[in-house]
Design a protein around this motif. Structure first.
Motif, short mmCIF file in Angstrom:
data_model
loop_
_atom_site.label_atom_id
_atom_site.label_comp_id
_atom_site.label_asym_id
_atom_site.label_seq_id
_atom_site.Cartn_x
_atom_site.Cartn_y
_atom_site.Cartn_z
N VAL A 1 -51.43 50.33 5.84
CA VAL A 1 -52.29 49.31 6.45
C VAL A 1 -53.21 48.71 5.38
O VAL A 1 -54.34 48.33 5.65
N GLY A 2 -52.68 48.63 4.16
CA GLY A 2 -53.46 48.13 3.03
C GLY A 2 -53.96 46.71 3.21
O GLY A 2 -54.99 46.33 2.63
N LYS B 1 -61.53 44.56 5.06
CA LYS B 1 -61.60 43.11 4.98
C LYS B 1 -62.61 42.50 5.95
O LYS B 1 -63.04 41.36 5.77
N THR B 2 -62.97 43.26 6.96
CA THR B 2 -63.94 42.76 7.93
C THR B 2 -65.38 42.82 7.42
O THR B 2 -66.30 42.38 8.11
N LEU C 1 -57.32 48.66 -4.12
CA LEU C 1 -57.94 48.96 -2.83
C LEU C 1 -59.09 49.96 -2.92
O LEU C 1 -59.73 50.23 -1.91
N GLY C 2 -59.35 50.51 -4.10
CA GLY C 2 -60.38 51.52 -4.17
C GLY C 2 -61.19 51.50 -5.45
O GLY C 2 -60.69 51.12 -6.52
N ASP D 1 -59.00 43.56 -1.68
CA ASP D 1 -58.60 43.75 -3.07
C ASP D 1 -59.86 43.61 -3.91
O ASP D 1 -60.30 42.50 -4.22
N VAL D 2 -60.47 44.76 -4.25
CA VAL D 2 -61.77 44.71 -4.92
C VAL D 2 -61.71 44.16 -6.33
O VAL D 2 -62.74 43.83 -6.92
#
Length: 420
Positions: free
Chosen positions: A99-100, A307-308, A135-136, A105-106
């Motif tokens: 569920v990436g 993303k929210t 993602l991290g 995308d930092v």
């Protein structure tokens, strides 16, 4: 992250992902204004200095810190409904890869290549998706080292110099010889044979997955895993290990009785649980860098930004600050979280001699292991698959199953649950 927390998170993650993926759900928001940043984190996953100082570091933002041991369940529910998602969460990007698309995308919101260069490269890479999205933001890692009571080793006729002990433990034959000599004196130089299996797979960068073209697929019945299983079973069947989980009451008791005098573990056990269990043995313990068949490290956690998030750039800045070198150095000294930020490795409080280890600069020794450890090829169910093999080793201690039978049974179970 301590071992119990990692196991619980692993057990929850598979069910969480299945539910999130099945239900879809990507809308919704965190609510509130754009200057609000909610951080959902596990106990012991962030440095005390980071938690205490983040609001002061961002005076124009409203920082809300939510600490819970149930992060994966809460995150899974929020992803499923699209409601009450945090701005930042401690999680494992690999587990949430299915569920990436629900995470930021930092690398595009502040965690640039220049910033990423300040962390262990392999740790950064574990936060990337196949498409290259980051993602991290890295938090801790778990370099594997051999911890031993030098005074007890001397009494048992074993070497006490870290270099000499490290040389012995650097091969499985050498480690077995050391464990046999300890056993002859009524002592144990190994705690949990099931952990030996896991640590061998770490050193080979094996996480029960392999690349198949552009896809990452389960690789359960593998030569690396079979070899690791057989070695662990050899220790178990030869009664060379205490056969108790690290940090358990029986483990603590054996340390205090002087029965357990050495073991392979990551720093949240070797430094955290050990020092809590045997304060009276301060000054007697040492750390040896070498481990059987190569260096290895657990991957630890990361900070992810859904993303929210109302302001992903601000959330990313906060995540970077929470994991900066100063906070990570403090996190090791105060909380036992081993840093992934390279700048922490040169901090005075990090490099200082440690009285518990007889004046050894233990953290610097562990840092060298972290730098040399390979990036483990992991998938969403790596830890759950591993747990099946570990349990098979522990069960064999009571049911008498031989290595081949125990291994085949574990392969069948893991394949049935995760092989597709």
């Amino acid at each position: 992250m301590n071992r119990t927390t990692k196991i619980l998170a692993s057990a929850l993650a598979t069910g969480v992902l299945a539910t999130v993926t099945a239900c879809g759900g990507g809308g919704g928001s965190t609510g509130g204004s754009s200057d609000e940043v909610t951080v959902l984190y596990r106990p012991g996953s962030l440095a005390d200095s980071a938690v205490a100082g983040v609001q002061k570091a961002f005076p124009d933002a409203k920082i809300k810190l939510v600490k819970t041991a149930d992060v994966d369940t809460k995150l899974g529910a929020a992803l499923r409904t699209g409601k009450d998602l945090p701005s930042i969460v401690t999680a494992d990007p690999i587990r949430y890869a299915p569920v990436g698309s629900k995470f930021t995308d930092v690398s595009k919101t502040g965690f640039t290549a220049g910033v990423a260069a300040g962390y262990l490269p392999w740790k950064v890479e574990l936060g990337k998706t196949d498409s290259g999205a980051q993602l991290g933001v890295p938090i801790d890692v778990g370099p594997l080292a051999y911890y031993y009571n030098a005074e007890a080793f001397e009494a048992a006729g074993l070497p006490t110099d870290p270099g000499a002990v490290g040389k012995l433990v650097s091969t499985w034959a050498g480690y077995k010889s050391l464990a046999q000599k300890a056993k002859a004196k009524g002592k144990f130089a190994c705690d949990d044979p099931a952990q030996l299996f896991y640590y061998e797979t770490w050193s080979k960068a094996f996480g029960f997955y392999k690349k198949d073209g552009d896809k990452l697929v389960p690789d359960i019945d593998n030569t690396i895993g079979k070899t690791a299983f057989d070695r662990a079973m050899d220790f178990q069947s030869s009664d060379l290990c205490l056969n108790v989980p690290s940090s358990s009451n029986d483990w603590n008791s054996a340390l205090n009785r002087g029965t357990l005098i050495g073991f392979l573990q990551p720093p949240w056990v070797g430094s955290g649980s050990l020092q809590t269990a045997v304060k009276a043995q301060s000054g007697k313990w040492r750390v040896a860098t070498a481990t059987p068949d190569g260096y290895a490290s657990a991957d630890g956690s990361m900070l992810m930004v859904p993303k929210t998030s109302t302001d992903p750039e601000l959330a990313t800045k906060v995540a970077i600050w929470l994991t900066n070198a100063t906070n990570q150095a403090n996190g090791y000294v105060k909380n036992g979280l081993f840093p992934s930020a390279l700048g922490a490795y040169v901090a005075p409080e990090f490099t200082a001699p440690q009285p518990f280890y007889g004046g050894q600069p233990a953290a610097s020794i562990l840092a060298e292991i972290s730098k040399k450890a390979p990036k483990i090829v992991k998938g969403p169910d790596t830890d759950s698959i591993n747990a099946i093999f570990q349990q098979a080793i522990r069960d064999a201690a009571s049911n008498g199953a031989d290595a081949s039978k125990a291994y085949n049974s574990a392969v069948d179970k893991a394949t049935q649950q995760f092989g597709k």
